[in-house]
Design a protein around this motif. Structure first.
Motif, PDB file in Angstrom:
ATOM      1  N   LEU A 132      21.630   2.770 -41.566  1.00 37.56           N
ATOM      2  CA  LEU A 132      22.674   1.621 -41.290  1.00 37.56           C
ATOM      3  C   LEU A 132      23.651   1.598 -42.401  1.00 37.56           C
ATOM      4  N   CYS A 133      24.850   1.824 -41.918  1.00 39.05           N
ATOM      5  CA  CYS A 133      26.017   2.151 -42.942  1.00 39.05           C
ATOM      6  C   CYS A 133      26.838   0.820 -43.108  1.00 39.05           C
ATOM      7  N   THR A 134      27.338   0.462 -44.367  1.00 37.16           N
ATOM      8  CA  THR A 134      27.974  -0.742 -44.606  1.00 37.16           C
ATOM      9  C   THR A 134      29.062  -0.229 -45.545  1.00 37.16           C
ATOM     10  N   ARG A 135      29.919  -1.180 -45.897  1.00 31.75           N
ATOM     11  CA  ARG A 135      31.093  -1.055 -46.662  1.00 31.75           C
ATOM     12  C   ARG A 135      30.799  -1.824 -47.896  1.00 31.75           C
ATOM     13  N   ALA A 167      24.808   3.656 -47.273  1.00 34.38           N
ATOM     14  CA  ALA A 167      24.191   3.735 -46.174  1.00 34.38           C
ATOM     15  C   ALA A 167      22.557   3.840 -46.607  1.00 34.38           C
ATOM     16  N   ARG A 168      21.788   3.319 -45.880  1.00 32.94           N
ATOM     17  CA  ARG A 168      20.347   3.159 -46.266  1.00 32.94           C
ATOM     18  C   ARG A 168      19.428   3.373 -44.757  1.00 32.94           C
ATOM     19  N   PRO A 169      18.255   4.116 -44.945  1.00 34.56           N
ATOM     20  CA  PRO A 169      17.606   4.062 -43.665  1.00 34.56           C
ATOM     21  C   PRO A 169      16.846   2.962 -43.321  1.00 34.56           C
ATOM     22  N   MET A 170      16.581   2.586 -42.066  1.00 31.78           N
ATOM     23  CA  MET A 170      16.109   1.128 -41.519  1.00 31.78           C
ATOM     24  C   MET A 170      15.177   1.453 -40.609  1.00 31.78           C
ATOM     25  N   SER A 171      14.222   0.582 -40.196  1.00 39.38           N
ATOM     26  CA  SER A 171      13.631   0.724 -39.053  1.00 39.38           C
ATOM     27  C   SER A 171      13.793  -0.068 -37.889  1.00 39.38           C
ATOM     28  N   ASN A 172      13.746   0.104 -36.768  1.00 41.40           N
ATOM     29  CA  ASN A 172      13.801  -0.922 -35.439  1.00 41.40           C
ATOM     30  C   ASN A 172      12.739  -1.530 -35.361  1.00 41.40           C
ATOM     31  N   ASN A 173      11.836  -1.634 -36.029  1.00 39.63           N
ATOM     32  CA  ASN A 173      10.441  -2.279 -35.907  1.00 39.63           C
ATOM     33  C   ASN A 173       9.757  -2.205 -34.712  1.00 39.63           C
ATOM     34  N   ASP A 210      18.093 -10.703 -50.961  1.00 39.58           N
ATOM     35  CA  ASP A 210      18.938 -10.412 -52.182  1.00 39.58           C
ATOM     36  C   ASP A 210      19.311  -9.107 -52.262  1.00 39.58           C
ATOM     37  N   GLU A 211      19.137  -8.056 -51.270  1.00 44.19           N
ATOM     38  CA  GLU A 211      19.487  -6.751 -51.168  1.00 44.19           C
ATOM     39  C   GLU A 211      21.061  -6.731 -51.245  1.00 44.19           C
ATOM     40  N   ALA A 212      21.771  -5.883 -51.797  1.00 44.26           N
ATOM     41  CA  ALA A 212      23.316  -5.674 -51.832  1.00 44.26           C
ATOM     42  C   ALA A 212      23.754  -5.499 -50.783  1.00 44.26           C
ATOM     43  N   MET A 213      22.924  -4.796 -49.656  1.00 46.69           N
ATOM     44  CA  MET A 213      23.325  -4.800 -48.119  1.00 46.69           C
ATOM     45  C   MET A 213      23.777  -6.121 -47.548  1.00 46.69           C
ATOM     46  N   VAL A 214      23.069  -6.995 -47.884  1.00 45.13           N
ATOM     47  CA  VAL A 214      23.243  -8.439 -47.211  1.00 45.13           C
ATOM     48  C   VAL A 214      24.822  -9.017 -47.940  1.00 45.13           C
ATOM     49  N   ARG A 268      27.904  -9.792 -45.725  1.00 48.93           N
ATOM     50  CA  ARG A 268      28.765 -11.088 -45.897  1.00 48.93           C
ATOM     51  C   ARG A 268      30.118 -10.673 -45.879  1.00 48.93           C
ATOM     52  N   SER A 269      30.608  -9.905 -46.874  1.00 49.16           N
ATOM     53  CA  SER A 269      31.805  -9.517 -47.172  1.00 49.16           C
ATOM     54  C   SER A 269      32.518  -8.755 -46.144  1.00 49.16           C
ATOM     55  N   CYS A 270      31.864  -7.799 -45.344  1.00 42.80           N
ATOM     56  CA  CYS A 270      32.343  -7.061 -44.224  1.00 42.80           C
ATOM     57  C   CYS A 270      31.643  -6.536 -43.342  1.00 42.80           C
ATOM     58  N   PRO A 271      31.486  -7.497 -42.219  1.00 38.77           N
ATOM     59  CA  PRO A 271      30.363  -7.314 -41.360  1.00 38.77           C
ATOM     60  C   PRO A 271      30.459  -6.248 -40.301  1.00 38.77           C
ATOM     61  N   GLU A 272      31.555  -5.406 -40.380  1.00 37.80           N
ATOM     62  CA  GLU A 272      31.729  -3.975 -39.428  1.00 37.80           C
ATOM     63  C   GLU A 272      30.814  -3.098 -40.151  1.00 37.80           C
ATOM     64  N   VAL A 273      29.952  -2.789 -39.307  1.00 38.58           N
ATOM     65  CA  VAL A 273      28.947  -1.888 -39.784  1.00 38.58           C
ATOM     66  C   VAL A 273      28.762  -0.289 -38.762  1.00 38.58           C
ATOM     67  N   MET A 274      27.993   0.518 -39.092  1.00 40.53           N
ATOM     68  CA  MET A 274      27.805   1.458 -38.221  1.00 40.53           C
ATOM     69  C   MET A 274      26.181   1.960 -38.403  1.00 40.53           C
ATOM     70  N   VAL A 275      25.512   2.117 -37.117  1.00 42.41           N
ATOM     71  CA  VAL A 275      24.171   2.506 -36.981  1.00 42.41           C
ATOM     72  C   VAL A 275      24.039   3.806 -36.533  1.00 42.41           C
ATOM     73  N   THR A 276      23.310   4.776 -37.060  1.00 41.19           N
ATOM     74  CA  THR A 276      23.333   6.093 -36.428  1.00 41.19           C
ATOM     75  C   THR A 276      21.864   6.556 -36.336  1.00 41.19           C
ATOM     76  N   TYR A 277      21.717   7.145 -35.259  1.00 36.10           N
ATOM     77  CA  TYR A 277      20.134   7.414 -34.629  1.00 36.10           C
ATOM     78  C   TYR A 277      20.168   9.042 -34.443  1.00 36.10           C
ATOM     79  N   ALA A 278      19.175   9.954 -34.612  1.00 35.22           N
ATOM     80  CA  ALA A 278      19.067  11.028 -34.465  1.00 35.22           C
ATOM     81  C   ALA A 278      17.606  11.465 -34.140  1.00 35.22           C
TER      82      ALA A 278
END
Length: 139
Positions: A20-23, A30-36, A52-56, A60-70
């Motif tokens: 999950l890539c954020t600005r 970017a950080r690894p995430m699980s689709n659960n 409380d994660e920086a990602m949140v 909030r500041s910029c909701p445009e993101v990219m998710v990459t799978y491989a």
């Protein structure tokens, strides 16, 4: 051959981990995430995190993101808009017991936040099906 969302979801059903890539103020993060184990993919992706994660804050500041799978022979990039949820019912719908190890109190974990990524553009590259873009209706 252009894949439909259903075709792509079938190819992705065993993919659980993504990036999950954020600005942030400096650029990208970017950080690894699980689709659960949420494998009935309809284009939206769902992730749990601590509030409380920086990602949140980045979302909030910029909701445009990219998710990459491989995986072997399939790569998917989803560009979209992230939305933060703290609705108990939404969390229960997407909860999987395997993530109890990160959130010991389950959906009752203080600060627990559910991230929904709604796609704007879905691109894929595949050894079997070539590369393309899935038609995505505007939301």
């Amino acid at each position: 051959m252009t894949l439909s969302l259903t075709d792509l979801a079938e190819g992705m059903k065993d993919l659980d981990t993504c990036l999950l890539c954020t600005r942030d103020g400096e650029g990208m993060d970017a950080r690894p995430m699980s689709n659960n184990q949420d494998v009935e993919w309809d284009g939206s992706s769902w992730f749990f995190t601590n509030g409380d994660e920086a990602m949140v804050e980045q979302i909030r500041s910029c909701p445009e993101v990219m998710v990459t799978y491989a995986s072997k022979g399939l790569w998917v990039a989803v560009v979209g808009r992230a939305e933060l949820h703290q609705d108990q019912q939404a969390m229960e719908r997407h909860w999987d017991p395997d993530i109890d190890r990160w959130f010991e109190q389950g959906v009752q974990t203080p600060g627990l936040t559910l991230i929904e990524v709604q796609p704007r553009r879905i691109r894929y590259w595949s050894f079997e099906d070539g590369d393309g873009e899935v038609e995505w209706p505007a939301r």
